[in-house]
Design a protein around this motif. Structure first.
Motif, PDB file in Angstrom:
ATOM      1  N   VAL A 134     -23.641 -18.840 -33.182  1.00 56.24           N
ATOM      2  CA  VAL A 134     -23.371 -20.176 -32.634  1.00 56.24           C
ATOM      3  C   VAL A 134     -23.738 -21.217 -33.677  1.00 56.24           C
ATOM      4  N   CYS A 193     -29.345 -18.951 -25.800  1.00 58.15           N
ATOM      5  CA  CYS A 193     -28.465 -20.069 -26.147  1.00 58.15           C
ATOM      6  C   CYS A 193     -28.176 -20.911 -24.920  1.00 58.15           C
ATOM      7  N   THR A 194     -28.062 -22.225 -25.106  1.00 53.67           N
ATOM      8  CA  THR A 194     -27.713 -23.110 -23.995  1.00 53.67           C
ATOM      9  C   THR A 194     -26.268 -22.871 -23.555  1.00 53.67           C
ATOM     10  N   GLY A 195     -25.529 -22.078 -24.335  1.00 55.14           N
ATOM     11  CA  GLY A 195     -24.161 -21.734 -23.957  1.00 55.14           C
ATOM     12  C   GLY A 195     -24.102 -20.625 -22.907  1.00 55.14           C
ATOM     13  N   PRO A 221     -31.286 -24.021 -29.459  1.00 48.71           N
ATOM     14  CA  PRO A 221     -31.222 -25.116 -30.429  1.00 48.71           C
ATOM     15  C   PRO A 221     -32.471 -25.270 -31.302  1.00 48.71           C
TER      16      PRO A 221
END
Ligand SMILES: Nc1nc2c(c(=O)[nH]1)N[C@H]1C(S)=C(S)[C@@H](COP(=O)(O)O)O[C@H]1N2
Ligand SMILES: [Mo]
Length: 340
Positions: free
Chosen positions: A195, A238-240, A315
């Protein structure tokens, strides 16, 4: 329309919808910014606000939407688009949460959910600016508050039903972490996703011997890190909407840098310009990693050296680290999410 939400008057429905939207956006964003300890609570609250919003749709359709279309307001199509977008955002959230549809990267359910969510925020701001007189906190008398409580309670009920059914039917959503993320490629680095926020920033990796890393003003070679590294099992979340656990070869920052008393944080910079601040007292929980699963890092995973930050979301895991320096700003004084 005899249901309880229907008994809120149209201006009350509008106000409660707006408050719930703000709560949905707030809990969603905070769940990205906070670490593992609090994350689950914000993720759950986010789900409850989503279902509560859904429950107010009939009342909204019955009240102001019908009135707006009858009066042929010029903005009625924008309002309708707003509603459809908000519904699609909730639906995408449910698809991700149940695992009926999820994935990694662009146009995955969660990424699209976030994108639509930001569009909803933009339209909400537009709505507030063009029709500001409608919303008055005074509209929320005690009965309205009680009914709002019933709506949120029913939202909580739907959320519990979703989670229970997801587990009972063995859907992938039942195996998510508390953050809401799905597992991908644990202990199999080749399957772990890559990412990067802006793909054109992917740095040219020059090789371990020529990589320039400066820590507290002194050059640190990748070879010296490799010699000191030991396995640290940590989960990248991941924030995804995906997570992956790896056994990283890593060295804690506290072994490499003793910030001066005057420093209020430590700034970790990437070759891409991406940077994060960390509190000096956290340096024994922030590591430089040079490999995983016995292999060197892949270029896309931040080779030759990246940060791993157990307990913090993706992040914070700065890739392609070039410098680590004491900083006079406190670590809370930084954008909640880096954009470069
Ligand atoms: N320099 C830099 N570091 C970065 C990013 C980035 O875009 N640039 N993305 C972050 C995000 S959001 C995540 S989830 C992880 C992803 O790490 P991976 O690509 O190894 O899976 O790296 C983080 N570190
Ligand atoms: Mo991420």
């Amino acid at each position: 329309m005899g249901g309880l939400p229907g008994r809120l008057r149209p201006p009350q429905v509008n106000l409660v919808l707006k408050l719930l939207l703000v709560a949905a956006v707030g809990t969603g964003l905070i769940s990205w910014a906070v670490g593992d300890l609090w994350n689950g609570w914000f993720a759950r609250a986010h789900g409850v606000t989503g279902f509560s919003l859904l429950l107010l749709v009939p009342a909204k359709l019955h009240g102001s939407v019908r009135a707006g279309f009858r009066r042929r307001r010029r903005t009625r199509w924008i309002s309708a688009g707003f509603g459809i977008l908000a519904l699609a955002t909730v639906a995408l959230g449910v698809l991700h949460a149940t695992g009926l549809w999820y994935g990694v990267g662009y146009w995955s359910a969660l990424w699209t959910h976030s994108l639509f969510g930001f569009a909803v925020v933009a339209l909400l701001v537009w709505h507030l600016v063009t029709r500001p007189v409608r919303a008055r906190v005074a509209d929320l008398d005690r009965r309205a508050l009680l009914r709002t409580g019933v709506v949120v309670g029913a939202g909580l009920g739907l959320y519990v039903v979703q989670e229970t059914l997801t587990r009972a039917t063995g859907l992938a959503g039942g195996r998510r972490r508390a953050t809401g993320s799905h597992e991908v490629g644990s202990h199999d680095p080749q399957r772990m996703p890559e990412v990067i926020w802006l793909d054109d920033q992917r740095p040219a990796v020059t090789g371990e011997a020529t990589w320039s890393l400066v820590v507290g003003g002194a050059t640190v070679t990748i070879a010296s890190l490799r010699a000191r590294a030991r396995p640290v099992v940590a989960t990248l979340d991941c924030t995804g909407g995906w997570w992956s656990e790896q056994a990283w070869d890593a060295v804690p920052l506290s072994e490499l840098l003793l910030p001066p008393e005057s420093a209020r944080s430590v700034r970790v910079r990437s070759a891409t310009g991406y940077a994060r601040l960390f509190a000096p007292e956290d340096l024994d929980r922030v590591y430089l990693a040079v490999g995983y699963g016995g292999a060197a890092l892949r270029p896309g995973h931040g080779a030759p050296v990246r940060l791993i930050v157990p307990g913090r979301r993706g992040p914070w895991w700065v890739k392609w680290v070039t410098s680590i320096e004491p900083d006079e700003n406190p670590s809370w004084l930084q954008p909640p999410l880096p954009l470069t």
